[in-house]
Motif scaffolding. Structure first.
Motif, PDB file in Angstrom:
ATOM      1  N   SER A   1       0.826  -1.213   0.000  1.00 47.20           N
ATOM      2  CA  SER A   1       0.000   0.000   0.000  1.00 47.20           C
ATOM      3  C   SER A   1       0.855   1.254   0.000  1.00 47.20           C
ATOM      4  N   CYS A   2       1.923   1.226   0.807  1.00 46.90           N
ATOM      5  CA  CYS A   2       2.729   2.443   0.943  1.00 46.90           C
ATOM      6  C   CYS A   2       4.104   2.264   0.316  1.00 46.90           C
TER       7      CYS A   2
ATOM      8  N   CYS B   1       0.592   4.682   7.332  1.00 49.19           N
ATOM      9  CA  CYS B   1      -0.157   3.762   6.471  1.00 49.19           C
ATOM     10  C   CYS B   1      -0.930   2.814   7.354  1.00 49.19           C
TER      11      CYS B   1
HETATM   12 ZN    ZN Z   1       2.079   0.393   4.476  1.00 55.62          ZN
END
Ligand code: ZN
Ligand code: ZN
Length: 398
Positions: free
Chosen positions: A184-185, A235
């Motif tokens: 995701s990050c 995140c």
């Molecule tokens: Zn992350």
């Protein structure tokens, strides 16, 4: 372990003859060289060499351990300039009190350097140093220095290859479940769409230095826990660590000629480091299963070739399998059983190009049953052999 007084008195880098920013490899090399030169076995009765040997060993024991080395560096930085040496009354002021730094005494009040050495004036030989360091290093910042982003751990996994795959090289998919960069990050730890910013307190170094009184301090930045960056919006998938455990499939290229038990290093394929720190390495231990036909000796490929008596006596050309198709091997007439014939360049591929040899060892196979014609022919052969004067045991057994 508390740093010892020796840490201030001895410059371990100088002892090893390396720069203070020397790499672990340089330190190891320098130590090996000096240890060989100065070893008591090589310098019997030489007290100076023995003393240096001890010093070098101690220097290495500290500098070769990343944590100890860091502590040593920090200790020396903290007490830079040797101001801490001496008789106990030259300290130009009290310790700064309060402040939240890690050397504060329980009272937080000023105290005199003389107190540290158990009685002021004169000798500093007491145990005071040790006690002082004990206090300094077992408090506060220890925990936070540990969170400074560091390289991820190395991983080890294993795979089993067939003899032929190991010999000619192959690519195997390996499933690895380990801490990996958060998708995701992308490992930053910051909420997607945002990014970590450089910590303004330490300008990204992770350390802040202070000069207070006689001391020059370098300590982990409290505002970023020594990471050098700050994340305003973590995140949510990885809680700001940048790391998530997940299963990955890595296609591992196995070079030709790999041997049983060999380890292959895949740089950067180990555990992800926190918040974008470099990943560790992945080591793949290769097991090679046995083959029905072939064995190996380095890059030479060995095969045992069943032959008949007549093939050995009369000579023959026999097709022999290799790793890559088959090859016709000429057995000269009158070849002894057990002899090894060499076929150049048909063995295991070499990393440097080319290949080892194919070693063909002939082994007589005696028929368990012959038809009458063959038995009759064999009898006639035996008579002719005797008449020709052949004695297999001539000169043998006496
Ligand atoms: Zn992350
Ligand atoms: Zn900082």
């Amino acid at each position: 372990m508390a740093p010892q007084r020796e840490w201030l008195e001895h410059d371990f880098y100088k002892d090893l003859g390396v720069a203070s920013d020397a790499s672990a490899e340089e330190i190891k090399k320098a130590y090996r060289k000096l240890a060989r030169e100065l070893h008591p076995d090589a310098n019997p009765g030489d007290a100076a060499a023995e003393e240096r040997f001890k010093r070098v060993s101690e220097a290495h024991s500290v500098l070769s351990d990343a944590d100890k080395r860091k502590e040593y560096d920090e200790t020396r930085a903290m007490f830079a300039g040797g101001r801490f040496r001496g008789g106990g009354n030259g300290f130009p002021g009290g310790f700064p009190g309060g402040g939240g730094t890690h050397y504060t005494t329980s009272g937080g009040a000023d105290f005199n350097i003389g107190d540290l050495f158990g009685g002021g004036g004169g000798g500093s030989e007491g145990g005071g140093f040790g006690d002082l360091f004990e206090g300094l290093f077992n408090r506060g910042p220890r925990g936070s220095t540990a969170t400074r982003p560091k390289r991820g751990n190395d991983l080890e996994t294993e795979t089993t290859l067939t003899f032929r795959d190991a010999a000619v090289g192959t690519t195997v998919p390996l499933r690895v479940t380990s801490p990996s960069p958060c998708t995701s990050c992308h490992g930053s730890g910051a909420k997607p769409g945002t990014s970590p910013r450089v910590c303004p307190s330490c300008n990204g170094s992770g350390f802040v230095s202070r000069n207070q009184g006689a001391f020059g301090f370098s300590e982990p930045c409290q505002d970023c826990q020594g990471t050098g960056s700050r994340i305003d919006d973590p995140c949510s998938d990885c809680d700001g660590t940048g790391v998530k455990v997940r299963a990955r499939t890595i296609n591992v290229r196995i070079p030709a000629g790999v041997e049983d038990g060999q380890r292959i290093r895949l740089a950067g394929q180990g555990e992800a480091g926190r918040r974008g720190a470099p990943s560790g390495d992945l080591y793949v231990v290769v097991h090679v299963s046995a083959d029905k036909v072939f064995t190996r000796s380095g890059n030479d490929l060995k095969v045992q070739l069943p032959v008949s008596i007549s093939e050995l006596v009369l000579g023959a050309t026999v097709s022999v399998p290799t790793l890559d198709g088959s090859v016709g091997v000429k057995i000269p007439a009158n070849t002894a059983d057990g002899r090894t014939l060499r076929v150049r360049g048909r063995g295991v591929p070499k990393r440097s190009g080319g290949a080892g040899d194919l070693l063909v060892t002939v082994k007589v196979s005696v028929p368990s049953k012959l038809d009458d014609a063959a038995v009759e022919a064999m009898r006639r052969y035996a008579e002719a052999e005797k008449a020709g004067g052949f004695d297999p045991r001539a000169g043998w057994g006496r």
